[in-house]
Scaffold this active site. Structure first.
Site, short mmCIF file in Angstrom:
data_model
loop_
_atom_site.label_atom_id
_atom_site.label_comp_id
_atom_site.label_asym_id
_atom_site.label_seq_id
_atom_site.Cartn_x
_atom_site.Cartn_y
_atom_site.Cartn_z
N GLY A 44 0.84 -1.20 0.00
CA GLY A 44 0.00 0.00 0.00
C GLY A 44 0.87 1.24 0.00
CB SER A 46 4.60 6.08 1.91
OG SER A 46 5.18 6.65 3.07
N GLY A 49 -0.55 2.86 6.65
CA GLY A 49 -0.63 2.19 7.95
C GLY A 49 -0.04 0.80 7.97
CE LYS A 50 3.48 -0.09 3.04
NZ LYS A 50 3.18 1.36 3.06
CB SER A 118 5.74 -4.24 -3.01
OG SER A 118 4.72 -4.37 -2.05
#
Length: 215
Positions: A44, A46, A49-50, A118
């Site tokens: 996802g 930047s 919230g990854k 990614s």
């Protein structure tokens, strides 16, 4: 009289490597840990919230005596990927190295929580293909570029808009949305705590937290 130095034959590296297998298998380590190893790949923008979710999941897994480790995009670029930039080729190599690191961690018996933008489907498909018959799941942490830029926790979007950062995803470089992720978490609609619970519930439903096999 000077002698003639004959050039040495350059050995083909791939032909002269032999994989070494130790006495302890991944299954041995899984049995010791009493849970399977696996890989969750968080993708996802930047600011979506990854990493926050991944670290939250890691904290909850520790409470359950489940061994896991977060591989974070920024952190690996301080070390193993410090020589890479953000060109298309470097992004691909960044992902390739993370795949190999993840394989080692999984062999060590850990659940890997990989948090990487990614942005290209081709690269994420490469990841999936490397874990075709393994405990792998892709999680799309969905959030609009407008909201991520509003949050801008690292101040990067503003720098990218000013031209201070090149090839920044969402500004001067594309993000290709996943077409069929295993789990979607929309952080514009769902808070962090509920997002963490959603991942844990997904892991439970898919057997990643199952102890039955090792009883």
């Amino acid at each position: 009289m000077t002698g003639t130095i004959k050039p040495q034959k350059i050995l083909d590296l791939a032909e002269n490597l032999v994989r070494t297998n130790g006495h302890i298998s991944r299954r041995n380590r899984n049995t010791l840990n009493r849970h399977p190893s696996g890989l969750l790949w968080f993708t996802g923008f930047s600011g979506a919230g990854k990493s926050t979710i991944a670290h939250g999941v890691e904290k909850e897994l520790l409470k359950r005596s489940i061994r896991s480790y977060v591989l974070d995009g920024d952190n690996v670029r301080y070390g193993i990927n410090a020589d890479l930039g953000f060109s298309r080729q470097d992004r691909r190599e960044n992902v390739r190295r993370i795949v190999e690191i993840s394989k080692l961690f999984m062999d060590a018996g850990l659940i890997v929580l990989a948090s990487f933008i990614s942005p290209y489907r081709e690269d994420r498909e490469m990841v999936r293909n490397n874990f075709k018959v393994d405990n792998f799941y892709e999680i799309y942490v969905k959030c609009s570029i407008q909201e991520c830029a509003r949050r801008d926790p690292k101040g990067m979007y503003e720098k990218a808009r000013q031209g201070l950062i090149e090839n920044y995803t969402g500004i001067s470089s594309p993000y290709e949305e996943p077409e069929s992720p295993d789990l979607v978490i929309d952080t514009e609609r769902v808070g962090i705590e509920d997002s963490i619970l959603a991942v844990l519930d997904f892991m439970d439903r898919t057997g990643m937290l199952s102890w039955g096999e090792f009883d």
